[in-house]
Scaffold this motif. Structure first.
Motif, mmCIF file in Angstrom:
data_model
loop_
_atom_site.group_PDB
_atom_site.id
_atom_site.type_symbol
_atom_site.label_atom_id
_atom_site.label_comp_id
_atom_site.label_asym_id
_atom_site.label_seq_id
_atom_site.Cartn_x
_atom_site.Cartn_y
_atom_site.Cartn_z
ATOM 1 N N ALA A 1 -22.686 6.748 2.548
ATOM 2 C CA ALA A 1 -22.771 6.537 1.096
ATOM 3 C C ALA A 1 -21.789 7.461 0.406
ATOM 4 O O ALA A 1 -21.772 8.666 0.667
ATOM 5 N N LEU A 2 -20.953 6.877 -0.433
ATOM 6 C CA LEU A 2 -20.062 7.674 -1.296
ATOM 7 C C LEU A 2 -20.567 7.466 -2.721
ATOM 8 O O LEU A 2 -20.475 6.365 -3.262
ATOM 9 N N VAL A 3 -21.158 8.515 -3.255
ATOM 10 C CA VAL A 3 -21.782 8.407 -4.569
ATOM 11 C C VAL A 3 -20.919 9.186 -5.544
ATOM 12 O O VAL A 3 -20.738 10.393 -5.377
ATOM 13 N N GLY A 4 -20.357 8.496 -6.534
ATOM 14 C CA GLY A 4 -19.436 9.205 -7.420
ATOM 15 C C GLY A 4 -19.525 8.747 -8.841
ATOM 16 O O GLY A 4 -19.352 7.568 -9.135
ATOM 17 N N SER A 5 -19.809 9.677 -9.735
ATOM 18 C CA SER A 5 -19.886 9.277 -11.144
ATOM 19 C C SER A 5 -18.479 9.269 -11.741
ATOM 20 O O SER A 5 -17.574 9.905 -11.226
ATOM 21 N N MET A 6 -18.354 8.563 -12.815
ATOM 22 C CA MET A 6 -17.069 8.483 -13.513
ATOM 23 C C MET A 6 -17.149 9.351 -14.759
ATOM 24 O O MET A 6 -18.035 9.163 -15.583
ATOM 25 N N ALA A 7 -16.218 10.286 -14.907
ATOM 26 C CA ALA A 7 -16.224 11.152 -16.090
ATOM 27 C C ALA A 7 -15.327 10.550 -17.161
ATOM 28 O O ALA A 7 -14.322 9.910 -16.854
ATOM 29 N N SER A 8 -15.714 10.771 -18.414
ATOM 30 C CA SER A 8 -14.952 10.158 -19.503
ATOM 31 C C SER A 8 -13.551 10.779 -19.639
ATOM 32 O O SER A 8 -12.675 10.202 -20.246
ATOM 33 N N ASP A 9 -13.351 11.983 -19.095
ATOM 34 C CA ASP A 9 -12.027 12.594 -19.229
ATOM 35 C C ASP A 9 -11.202 12.424 -17.950
ATOM 36 O O ASP A 9 -10.319 13.197 -17.662
ATOM 37 N N ASP A 10 -11.538 11.372 -17.169
ATOM 38 C CA ASP A 10 -10.918 11.250 -15.855
ATOM 39 C C ASP A 10 -10.303 9.866 -15.633
ATOM 40 O O ASP A 10 -10.874 9.020 -14.937
ATOM 41 N N PRO A 11 -9.139 9.615 -16.264
ATOM 42 C CA PRO A 11 -8.538 8.287 -16.152
ATOM 43 C C PRO A 11 -8.158 7.923 -14.718
ATOM 44 O O PRO A 11 -8.097 6.740 -14.370
ATOM 45 N N GLU A 12 -7.940 8.931 -13.861
ATOM 46 C CA GLU A 12 -7.525 8.683 -12.484
ATOM 47 C C GLU A 12 -8.665 8.120 -11.638
ATOM 48 O O GLU A 12 -8.441 7.503 -10.596
ATOM 49 N N GLN B 1 -21.508 11.639 0.833
ATOM 50 C CA GLN B 1 -20.776 12.587 -0.012
ATOM 51 C C GLN B 1 -21.004 12.175 -1.462
ATOM 52 O O GLN B 1 -20.793 11.025 -1.826
ATOM 53 N N VAL B 2 -21.423 13.139 -2.270
ATOM 54 C CA VAL B 2 -21.598 12.914 -3.707
ATOM 55 C C VAL B 2 -20.433 13.611 -4.398
ATOM 56 O O VAL B 2 -20.286 14.825 -4.282
ATOM 57 N N SER B 3 -19.604 12.847 -5.086
ATOM 58 C CA SER B 3 -18.416 13.444 -5.724
ATOM 59 C C SER B 3 -17.753 12.489 -6.687
ATOM 60 O O SER B 3 -17.750 11.286 -6.440
ATOM 61 N N ARG B 4 -17.143 13.057 -7.712
ATOM 62 C CA ARG B 4 -16.284 12.210 -8.539
ATOM 63 C C ARG B 4 -15.181 11.611 -7.661
ATOM 64 O O ARG B 4 -14.839 12.178 -6.627
ATOM 65 N N PHE B 5 -14.637 10.462 -8.101
ATOM 66 C CA PHE B 5 -13.534 9.881 -7.325
ATOM 67 C C PHE B 5 -12.242 10.590 -7.735
ATOM 68 O O PHE B 5 -11.586 10.235 -8.703
ATOM 69 N N ASP B 6 -11.953 11.624 -6.999
ATOM 70 C CA ASP B 6 -10.862 12.553 -7.300
ATOM 71 C C ASP B 6 -10.167 12.807 -5.972
ATOM 72 O O ASP B 6 -10.825 13.001 -4.952
ATOM 73 N N PRO B 7 -8.812 12.756 -5.971
ATOM 74 C CA PRO B 7 -8.114 12.920 -4.681
ATOM 75 C C PRO B 7 -8.481 14.211 -3.960
ATOM 76 O O PRO B 7 -8.493 14.254 -2.730
ATOM 77 N N TRP B 8 -8.809 15.270 -4.709
ATOM 78 C CA TRP B 8 -9.154 16.550 -4.060
ATOM 79 C C TRP B 8 -10.462 16.468 -3.296
ATOM 80 O O TRP B 8 -10.771 17.324 -2.479
ATOM 81 N N LYS B 9 -11.276 15.454 -3.603
ATOM 82 C CA LYS B 9 -12.577 15.315 -2.921
ATOM 83 C C LYS B 9 -12.418 14.485 -1.641
ATOM 84 O O LYS B 9 -13.353 14.313 -0.892
ATOM 85 N N ASP B 10 -11.261 13.916 -1.466
ATOM 86 C CA ASP B 10 -10.862 13.196 -0.254
ATOM 87 C C ASP B 10 -11.848 12.121 0.227
ATOM 88 O O ASP B 10 -12.246 12.124 1.401
ATOM 89 N N PRO B 11 -12.228 11.194 -0.648
ATOM 90 C CA PRO B 11 -13.154 10.144 -0.188
ATOM 91 C C PRO B 11 -12.572 9.300 0.950
ATOM 92 O O PRO B 11 -13.322 8.839 1.817
ATOM 93 N N LEU B 12 -11.234 9.136 0.946
ATOM 94 C CA LEU B 12 -10.633 8.330 2.018
ATOM 95 C C LEU B 12 -10.773 9.063 3.357
ATOM 96 O O LEU B 12 -11.042 8.444 4.401
ATOM 97 N N GLY B 13 -10.626 10.371 3.326
ATOM 98 C CA GLY B 13 -10.805 11.174 4.540
ATOM 99 C C GLY B 13 -12.240 11.116 5.036
ATOM 100 O O GLY B 13 -12.482 11.144 6.256
ATOM 101 N N VAL B 14 -13.179 11.014 4.119
ATOM 102 C CA VAL B 14 -14.586 10.906 4.534
ATOM 103 C C VAL B 14 -14.797 9.580 5.276
ATOM 104 O O VAL B 14 -15.462 9.538 6.316
ATOM 105 N N ILE B 15 -14.190 8.522 4.754
ATOM 106 C CA ILE B 15 -14.305 7.220 5.431
ATOM 107 C C ILE B 15 -13.685 7.309 6.827
ATOM 108 O O ILE B 15 -14.254 6.809 7.812
ATOM 109 N N ASP B 16 -12.533 7.980 6.931
ATOM 110 C CA ASP B 16 -11.895 8.120 8.253
ATOM 111 C C ASP B 16 -12.801 8.881 9.219
ATOM 112 O O ASP B 16 -12.947 8.490 10.385
#
Ligand code: UDP
Length: 420
Positions: free
Chosen positions: A260-271, A230-245
């Motif tokens: 593989a969890l591939v996720g870039s970090m955006a500068s406007d994304d403190p979460e 899964q390629v995605s920002r680390f954002d709860p809506w992208k559910d990376p934990l669910g992908v691991i499950d």
């Protein structure tokens, strides 16, 4: 002054072999009367996420067809981006409420940016809620205004939407990915325009399987074993934990599987960092789970390689404006399993050009099916590629923007050429 983003040159003629001649002719015909029009796109960031991905291609193509188009990034400090992240989440339905003080911060930065924006534009295109108030605060800076919504507004927190509505409803034209995202009470013209990907960008250009495998090997992937990604920002809506499950369920029967969890970090994304660390913790030291980001040197080519190399791509989102990562993987003729939310069902027709799922168990089941039936994966993948070719490539998006600008300006603009 707002910060201007430098973009590369992109000639429309490069797309001749990918798009129909009719489409390219329509683009040129629409662009001619708009030649010289001054257009500014404003967004919150130039890095990470779908908006910047789209603008890095759309802006140079608009320039190539004769529009004086520029992209500016609004100014904001951490306090502003903390608020806009909350707002983004509330608008996508999270149980968060913004306080009066937080709304005040949002408005204050919009005022600052509205003041700093140079005037004299024919069209200002405002992307997403972060700078949405700029039109109401400085309407004189452009003859025409567009608001482009990239998020899933289908189930918003009503309180947040009601507070935002006075700032978005009077835009003369708005663009949404999906009719379900249009809030009631919009007064201007609403356009349903899904986004698109650039087939010629390094992220989407054809990579040979051996090259893709080589790039993934450098990042720790074993070429001899199946890969789920899964390629995605680390954002709860992208559910990376669910992908691991879901991966863990499949792993019981397929111990050779890698994730593989591939996720870039955006500068406007403190979460983002917080969820990145939670994801690492959830992986619990499993050496077959590879969690990578742009700080590991994972850029466009690496994303391309992971999407090309993976046996199965997932995008297990719980909310999704559109999901360009789905489009990108479909374009690479991969079988994609997407959450049945937001813009994903616009792209994947369940069982024909991929699979739609609503739980981690269902996701795991589909992964198992695809791993045990590679021929099915090939069929879904080739249908997926055709679907993207027909609907979701940038020249179509360029055409839609030109149509809307024509409609908005009614043939009149301040540029060098005078509309007939
Ligand atoms: N992306 C990337 N590197 C990453 C994660 C994402 O380049 O590590 C890109 C991805 O390829 C896609 C965009 O960021 O082009 C994400 O867009 P999408 O619409 O899927 O989601 P958004 O981030 O806008 O919610």
């Amino acid at each position: 002054m707002l910060q201007r983003v430098q973009v590369a040159a992109k000639p429309l003629s490069d797309y001749t072999h990918i798009c129909s001649r009719d489409l390219l002719e329509e683009i040129r015909a629409l662009a001619e009367p708009l030649r010289g029009a001054r257009v500014a796109h404003l967004s919150a960031t130039a890095f990470g996420g779908g908006v910047s991905e789209i603008l890095y291609t759309l802006i140079p193509l608009l320039v190539d067809v004769g529009i004086e188009c520029e992209w500016q990034v609004i100014y904001g400090r951490e306090e502003f981006f903390n608020v806009t992240k909350l707002l983004h989440n509330a608008l996508q339905g999270a149980e968060t409420e913004l306080t009066d003080e937080q709304w005040e911060i949002w408005l204050r930065y919009n005022e600052m940016n509205a003041r700093e924006l140079a005037g004299g534009f024919d069209v200002c295109v405002i992307h997403d809620p972060q700078p949405a108030a700029m039109r109401a605060l400085a309407p004189e800076k452009a003859a025409g205004w567009l608001w482009r919504c990239h998020i899933d507004l289908s189930t918003p927190q009503q309180a947040a939407l009601e507070r935002l509505l006075p700032y978005i409803r009077d835009y003369p034209q708005t663009l949404f990915h999906h009719a379900d995202f249009v809030p009631p009470g919009m007064r201007g013209k609403v356009n349903i325009v899904p986004p698109a990907i650039d087939p010629l960008a390094p992220k989407n250009m054809a990579l040979a399987p051996s090259e893709a495998a080589y790039v993934c090997e450098q990042l720790g992937i074993d070429s001899g074993r199946p890969l789920l990604c899964q390629v995605s920002r680390f954002d709860p809506w992208k559910d990376p934990l669910g992908v691991i499950d879901a991966y863990r369920i499949v792993k019981q029967g397929r111990p050779d599987l890698q994730l593989a969890l591939v996720g870039s970090m955006a500068s406007d994304d403190p979460e983002g960092w917080e969820l990145f660390n939670q994801t690492l913790a959830h992986a619990d030291g499993d050496r077959d789970i590879h969690i990578l980001n742009n700080f590991n040197n994972v850029g466009a080519i690496e994303v391309n390689a992971f999407q090309t190399r993976s046996e199965v791509i997932v995008q297990k989102s719980l909310r999704e404006g559109f999901g360009l990562t789905v489009t990108e993987a479909m374009w690479k003729a991969r079988p994609v399993i997407g959450g049945a939310v937001g813009g994903i069902p616009l792209q994947i027709e369940d069982g024909h050009s991929g699979f739609l799922v609503s739980s981690k168990e269902q996701c795991a089941e589909r992964v198992q099916t695809l791993l045990s039936d590679p021929e099915l994966g090939r069929q879904l993948g080739s249908a997926a590629k055709e679907r993207v070719r027909e609907r979701f490539l940038t020249p179509r998006l360029l055409r839609d923007h030109l149509r809307i600008m024509t409609d908005l300006l009614g043939g009149a603009h301040s540029g060098k050429a005078v509309a007939p």
